[in-house]
Design a protein around this motif. Structure first.
Motif, mmCIF file in Angstrom:
data_model
loop_
_atom_site.group_PDB
_atom_site.id
_atom_site.type_symbol
_atom_site.label_atom_id
_atom_site.label_comp_id
_atom_site.label_asym_id
_atom_site.label_seq_id
_atom_site.Cartn_x
_atom_site.Cartn_y
_atom_site.Cartn_z
ATOM 1 N N ASN A 1 -10.810 -4.172 -0.940
ATOM 2 C CA ASN A 1 -9.484 -4.783 -0.796
ATOM 3 C C ASN A 1 -8.427 -3.802 -0.270
ATOM 4 O OD1 ASN A 1 -7.776 -7.006 -0.863
ATOM 5 N ND2 ASN A 1 -7.118 -6.607 -2.963
ATOM 6 N N HIS A 2 -8.788 -3.089 0.788
ATOM 7 C CA HIS A 2 -7.805 -2.187 1.422
ATOM 8 C C HIS A 2 -6.662 -3.009 2.004
ATOM 9 C CE1 HIS A 2 -10.016 1.671 1.305
ATOM 10 N NE2 HIS A 2 -11.031 0.863 1.119
ATOM 11 N N ASP A 3 -5.476 -2.475 1.931
ATOM 12 C CA ASP A 3 -4.286 -3.206 2.380
ATOM 13 C C ASP A 3 -4.140 -3.107 3.908
ATOM 14 O OD1 ASP A 3 -1.955 -4.569 2.465
ATOM 15 O OD2 ASP A 3 -0.708 -2.961 1.661
ATOM 16 N N ILE A 4 -4.987 -3.864 4.590
ATOM 17 C CA ILE A 4 -5.076 -3.817 6.054
ATOM 18 C C ILE A 4 -5.161 -5.256 6.567
ATOM 19 C CG2 ILE A 4 -6.720 -3.253 7.923
ATOM 20 C CD1 ILE A 4 -7.623 -0.881 6.236
ATOM 21 N N THR A 5 -4.644 -5.497 7.761
ATOM 22 C CA THR A 5 -4.868 -6.795 8.413
ATOM 23 C C THR A 5 -5.975 -6.606 9.434
ATOM 24 O OG1 THR A 5 -2.558 -7.402 8.152
ATOM 25 C CG2 THR A 5 -3.790 -8.584 9.845
ATOM 26 N N TYR A 6 -6.989 -7.452 9.382
ATOM 27 C CA TYR A 6 -8.120 -7.302 10.310
ATOM 28 C C TYR A 6 -8.254 -8.567 11.163
ATOM 29 C CZ TYR A 6 -12.821 -6.121 11.942
ATOM 30 O OH TYR A 6 -13.911 -5.811 12.716
ATOM 31 N N ILE A 7 -8.073 -8.388 12.483
ATOM 32 C CA ILE A 7 -8.155 -9.533 13.399
ATOM 33 C C ILE A 7 -9.453 -9.414 14.202
ATOM 34 C CG2 ILE A 7 -7.040 -10.749 15.306
ATOM 35 C CD1 ILE A 7 -4.376 -9.502 14.443
ATOM 36 N N VAL A 8 -10.343 -10.391 14.027
ATOM 37 C CA VAL A 8 -11.586 -10.380 14.806
ATOM 38 C C VAL A 8 -11.462 -11.419 15.925
ATOM 39 C CG1 VAL A 8 -14.087 -10.621 14.772
ATOM 40 C CG2 VAL A 8 -12.903 -9.667 12.782
ATOM 41 N N ILE B 1 -14.485 4.154 18.181
ATOM 42 C CA ILE B 1 -15.765 3.809 18.794
ATOM 43 C C ILE B 1 -16.222 2.434 18.300
ATOM 44 C CG2 ILE B 1 -16.476 6.153 19.354
ATOM 45 C CD1 ILE B 1 -18.117 6.178 16.765
ATOM 46 N N HIS B 2 -17.297 1.949 18.894
ATOM 47 C CA HIS B 2 -17.750 0.571 18.648
ATOM 48 C C HIS B 2 -18.043 0.320 17.160
ATOM 49 C CE1 HIS B 2 -19.067 -3.239 20.001
ATOM 50 N NE2 HIS B 2 -20.364 -3.009 20.088
ATOM 51 N N GLY B 3 -17.381 -0.677 16.595
ATOM 52 C CA GLY B 3 -17.631 -1.074 15.200
ATOM 53 C C GLY B 3 -16.974 -0.200 14.152
ATOM 54 N N ARG B 4 -16.120 0.720 14.555
ATOM 55 C CA ARG B 4 -15.594 1.695 13.593
ATOM 56 C C ARG B 4 -14.078 1.598 13.392
ATOM 57 N NH1 ARG B 4 -20.030 1.161 13.072
ATOM 58 N NH2 ARG B 4 -21.733 2.663 12.992
ATOM 59 N N SER B 5 -13.492 0.480 13.735
ATOM 60 C CA SER B 5 -12.028 0.398 13.552
ATOM 61 C C SER B 5 -11.656 0.426 12.067
ATOM 62 C CB SER B 5 -11.453 -0.849 14.217
ATOM 63 O OG SER B 5 -11.973 -2.006 13.612
ATOM 64 N N LEU B 6 -12.476 -0.213 11.216
ATOM 65 C CA LEU B 6 -12.070 -0.308 9.803
ATOM 66 C C LEU B 6 -12.069 1.030 9.064
ATOM 67 C CD1 LEU B 6 -13.493 -3.801 8.775
ATOM 68 C CD2 LEU B 6 -11.102 -3.136 9.047
ATOM 69 N N PRO B 7 -13.100 1.880 9.210
ATOM 70 C CA PRO B 7 -13.005 3.179 8.527
ATOM 71 C C PRO B 7 -11.779 3.981 8.959
ATOM 72 C CG PRO B 7 -15.224 2.837 9.365
ATOM 73 C CD PRO B 7 -14.406 1.690 9.855
ATOM 74 N N VAL B 8 -11.451 3.920 10.241
ATOM 75 C CA VAL B 8 -10.277 4.669 10.720
ATOM 76 C C VAL B 8 -8.996 4.045 10.159
ATOM 77 C CG1 VAL B 8 -8.972 5.340 12.779
ATOM 78 C CG2 VAL B 8 -11.474 5.496 12.783
ATOM 79 N N ALA B 9 -8.956 2.722 10.161
ATOM 80 C CA ALA B 9 -7.769 2.030 9.627
ATOM 81 C C ALA B 9 -7.576 2.350 8.145
ATOM 82 C CB ALA B 9 -7.919 0.524 9.832
ATOM 83 N N ARG B 10 -8.665 2.387 7.408
ATOM 84 C CA ARG B 10 -8.584 2.696 5.969
ATOM 85 C C ARG B 10 -8.045 4.099 5.751
ATOM 86 N NH1 ARG B 10 -14.507 0.754 3.984
ATOM 87 N NH2 ARG B 10 -14.180 2.412 2.482
ATOM 88 N N ALA B 11 -8.576 5.042 6.530
ATOM 89 C CA ALA B 11 -8.135 6.428 6.379
ATOM 90 C C ALA B 11 -6.645 6.550 6.698
ATOM 91 C CB ALA B 11 -8.951 7.331 7.298
ATOM 92 N N ALA B 12 -6.223 5.873 7.756
ATOM 93 C CA ALA B 12 -4.810 5.955 8.151
ATOM 94 C C ALA B 12 -3.911 5.384 7.063
ATOM 95 C CB ALA B 12 -4.597 5.212 9.468
ATOM 96 N N LYS B 13 -4.336 4.273 6.468
ATOM 97 C CA LYS B 13 -3.512 3.639 5.423
ATOM 98 C C LYS B 13 -3.459 4.520 4.174
ATOM 99 C CE LYS B 13 -1.143 0.165 3.776
ATOM 100 N NZ LYS B 13 0.132 -0.276 4.352
ATOM 101 N N LEU B 14 -4.580 5.189 3.872
ATOM 102 C CA LEU B 14 -4.583 6.082 2.704
ATOM 103 C C LEU B 14 -3.686 7.293 2.946
ATOM 104 C CD1 LEU B 14 -8.336 5.963 1.670
ATOM 105 C CD2 LEU B 14 -6.392 5.171 0.321
ATOM 106 N N ALA B 15 -3.666 7.767 4.196
ATOM 107 C CA ALA B 15 -2.851 8.945 4.506
ATOM 108 C C ALA B 15 -1.375 8.598 4.613
ATOM 109 C CB ALA B 15 -3.326 9.577 5.810
ATOM 110 N N ASN B 16 -1.078 7.379 5.014
ATOM 111 C CA ASN B 16 0.320 6.983 5.181
ATOM 112 C C ASN B 16 0.498 5.523 4.780
ATOM 113 O OD1 ASN B 16 2.948 6.634 5.849
ATOM 114 N ND2 ASN B 16 2.752 7.263 7.990
#
Ligand SMILES: Cc1ncc(C[n+]2csc(CCOP(=O)(O)OP(=O)(O)O)c2C)c(N)n1
Ligand code: SF4
Length: 310
Positions: free
Chosen positions: A123-130, A79-94
Motif C-alpha cells: 500500500n505505497h502512497d503512489i498513483t499507478y496508471i497502466v 527500464i522495462h517493468g521497473r517504474s514501481l520500485p523507482v516510484a516507491r524509493a522516490a516516495k520514501l525519500a521525499n
C-alpha cells in the motif's frame, strides 16, 4: 485553480504549465489513446492544486513510457517493468512529492507484474496508471498479458491460446486501496478518476483503456462505455470488498463482449506504507531528500567503500 507558491502566496495554476518549455511533439501515432492520458493528467493536476514542481512522474519502457517527455513534472524514465520500485524509493525519500507511476500493460502486468502485486500489498502512497491497449505497442503489436483469447498477432498468428489476466481483481486481491478503470475515449471521467487517485492516501491503481489504432485494429474505442457509478443498473458499495469483487468480475467478463464498464470499483482507508513506517518510528522526521551532509560527514569512508567495490 490556485495553489500556494514556496513563500506562501496564492497563485493561479494553468494546465499549460504542464507542457514542457521546449515543446517536444509527442511521437505517438495519430489517434493513440496515450494522448487521452496526457490530456486528463494536464487537466487533473491543476484542478487539485498541484504545480509541476510538486509532482514526479516515473515511467517504464514502451509508447506509454514516453509520457513524462511530454509532461512538465519531475520525470524518471526507468527500464522495462521497473517504474514501481523507482516510484516507491522516490516516495520514501521525499514524502512531500506526489508520485505518479505509469506504463503499458506489458510493462505493468507482464515484466513488472511482481512489482505491481507487492506495491499493492504494501500500500505505497503512489498513483499507478497502466495504459492498457492490450498489445505491446512500441515493439509492434505482439500479444500482451491483456490481449483477449484468440487475438491474432505476429507472435500468435493462429490466435492467442492464453486467457487475459484480470487487472482489477489482481489489484484487489493484492491489496490496492483505490481501484478504478477508465478510458481515453472518456476524458471527463478519466480526469475525475485521476484526481481521486492522486488524492487517495495509499496505492491507487487505474487500469486506463488506451486504444492502439496502429497495432490493435480490434480497439474498442467505438463500443458503448458505461460508467458504473452513473448507471442505475449498477448499484454497489465501493467500500465493500465483496461487492467490489463481484463488480470487477462483471466488468472483466464484459470487456470483450460489446459493452465496456468503467468507473471506480474499490476504495479502502487502510493506512499507507509511509504512514505505518511513521507510526513505527522508522521514517525520519526530515525526509532523506531534504537532508544535507554536514562537516562531520565521513567522506573518506564513502571513498573507501567505493574503491573496494570497483
Ligand atoms: C528487459 C526488456 N525486455 C524487453 C524490452 C523490449 N520492449 C520494449 S517496449 C516493450 C513492450 C511495450 O509494451 P507495453 O508495456 O504494453 O507498452 P506500450 O508500448 O503498448 O505502451 C518491450 C517488450 C525491453 N526494452 N526491455
Ligand atoms: S504504436 Fe500504438 S501505442 Fe504506440 S504510439 Fe502508436 S498507436 Fe500508440
Amino acid at each position: 485553480m490556485s495553489a500556494f507558491n514556496a513563500i506562501g502566496e496564492e497563485r493561479e495554476i494553468d494546465r499549460d504549465e504542464f507542457t514542457p518549455g521546449l515543446e517536444p511533439q509527442p511521437t505517438w501515432c495519430p489517434g493513440c489513446g496515450d494522448f487521452g492520458v496526457l490530456k486528463a493528467l494536464k487537466q487533473a493536476l491543476p484542478e487539485i492544486g498541484k504545480t509541476p514542481d510538486e509532482v514526479l512522474t516515473v515511467t517504464g519502457i514502451g509508447c506509454s513510457g514516453k509520457l513524462n517527455s511530454y509532461l512538465e513534472t519531475y520525470g524518471f524514465h526507468t527500464i522495462h517493468g521497473r517504474s514501481l520500485p523507482v516510484a516507491r524509493a522516490a516516495k520514501l525519500a521525499n514524502d512531500g512529492l506526489e508520485v505518479i507511476a505509469a506504463g503499458g500493460d506489458g510493462d505493468g502486468y507482464g515484466i513488472g507484474g511482481n512489482h505491481f502485486m507487492h506495491t499493492a500489498r504494501e500500500n505505497h502512497d503512489i498513483t499507478y496508471i497502466v495504459f492498457n491497449n492490450e498489445v505491446f505497442g512500441l515493439t509492434k503489436g505482439q500479444t500482451s498479458p491483456t490481449s483477449p483469447k484468440g487475438h491474432k498477432s505476429k507472435t500468435t498468428p493462429h490466435g492467442n491460446a492464453k486467457s487475459p489476466i484480470r487487472p482489477l481483481s489482481l489489484a484487489l486481491t493484492s491489496g490496492a486501496t483505490y481501484i478504478a478503470r477508465t478510458a481515453a475515449v472518456n476524458p471527463n471521467q478519466a480526469k475525475e478518476i485521476i484526481k481521486e487517485a492522486i488524492e487517495h492516501d495509499g496505492f491507487a491503481h487505474i487500469d486506463f483503456l488506451t486504444q492502439c489504432p496502429t497495432w490493435n485494429k480490434d480497439a474498442r474505442q467505438y463500443v458503448p462505455y458505461v460508467d458504473v457509478q452513473e448507471s442505475d443498473d449498477y448499484d454497489f458499495d465501493v467500500h465493500d470488498r465483496q461487492e467490489a469483487q463481484e463488480m470487477m468480475f462483471e466488468t472483466e467478463n464484459a470487456l470483450h463482449e460489446g459493452t465496456v464498464l468503467t468507473g471506480r470499483y474499490f476504495v479502502d482507508e487502510r493506512p499507507s506504507y509511509q504512514e505505518q513506517k511513521k507510526e513505527l518510528g522508522e521514517m525520519p522526521e526530515e525526509p532523506l531528500a531534504e537532508r544535507y551532509f554536514d562537516d562531520d560527514y565521513e567522506w573518506e569512508r564513502s571513498y573507501d567503500l567505493l574503491e573496494r567495490h570497483k
